[in-house]
Design a protein around this motif. Sequence first.
Motif, PDB file in Angstrom:
ATOM      1  N   THR A  35       0.827  -1.217   0.000  1.00 51.53           N
ATOM      2  CA  THR A  35       0.000   0.000   0.000  1.00 51.53           C
ATOM      3  C   THR A  35       0.863   1.268   0.000  1.00 51.53           C
ATOM      4  OG1 THR A  35      -0.221   0.010   2.405  1.00 51.53           O
ATOM      5  CG2 THR A  35      -1.953  -1.115   1.148  1.00 51.53           C
ATOM      6  N   GLN A 116      -7.897   0.142  -1.650  1.00 50.80           N
ATOM      7  CA  GLN A 116      -7.198  -1.018  -1.085  1.00 50.80           C
ATOM      8  C   GLN A 116      -8.197  -2.124  -0.736  1.00 50.80           C
ATOM      9  OE1 GLN A 116      -4.838   0.993   1.926  1.00 50.80           O
ATOM     10  NE2 GLN A 116      -3.636   1.993   0.335  1.00 50.80           N
ATOM     11  N   MET A 127      -1.427  -7.879   2.809  1.00 50.16           N
ATOM     12  CA  MET A 127      -1.366  -6.441   2.537  1.00 50.16           C
ATOM     13  C   MET A 127      -0.475  -5.763   3.573  1.00 50.16           C
ATOM     14  SD  MET A 127      -4.567  -3.802   2.091  1.00 50.16           S
ATOM     15  CE  MET A 127      -5.009  -4.296   0.437  1.00 50.16           C
ATOM     16  N   GLY A 129       1.417  -2.207   5.168  1.00 49.66           N
ATOM     17  CA  GLY A 129       1.288  -0.752   5.218  1.00 49.66           C
ATOM     18  C   GLY A 129       1.478  -0.232   6.625  1.00 49.66           C
TER      19      GLY A 129
END
Length: 216
Positions: A35, A116, A127, A129
């Motif tokens: 991300t 996202q 994922m 981030g």
Amino acid sequence: MKSPVVIAIDGTSASGKSTNAKLVARALGFIYVDTGAMYRTLAWHCLQKRVDVQDPKAVAAACRKWKTSLRCVDNQVRLHTDGYFPEKEIRTGEVSAAVPHVAAVPKVREWMKKTQRECIRFGNLVMEGRDIGTNVFPETDFKYYLDARLEERSRRRAAEGVRENLAARDQRDSQRAVAPLMIALGAHVINNSEMTAEQTSSAIIADLRQRLAASK
Ligand code: DC
């Protein structure tokens, strides 16, 4: 049909999020989503269009008009901007300096969260981030938070040839008003100062295999 699984890996800069998220995704056959690269792509787009990144209104307007698409290539999600994936361009010092400003704009964070969350259409995700477990997918049961001592993280960045004031970056990431970096409730915290990437990813994979089996 069961909904896709999302594994959230958050943490401080240079705590090994990318390396470990990629290793975990590969081991489980999940799709990897970076991300930070999405925020970097918007920062690059603003620089290209000569948008003042220090002006939140101008950045929000640029984000609103931005033409993007999500693609999944080799089990990694890419955010294309005007049909182009600026893989190398988003890693420059200029983009690194611009991105924290862009990432602090509330409208940008709203847009990023929505985009996202759309990645789920590609399947099971790993994922990484700063706010995945707290804000983007707070409902997931699989949250990890990586950290390491500041000196160790600075050493890792220097080994990559990057000189960066990580203490300042940590402060900006943790103190911004919207979706600041913090440990999500229920996150499994791993301080990997004394661990290799293989040891860190193995710890995550072992924990996940156990928990995924229990959740079936
Ligand atoms: O992980 P990175 O260095 O590529 O992240 C780039 C910037 O984007 C950094 O300033 C933190 C920010 N970011 C964020 O605010 N939220 C995320 N989920 C990912 C990155």
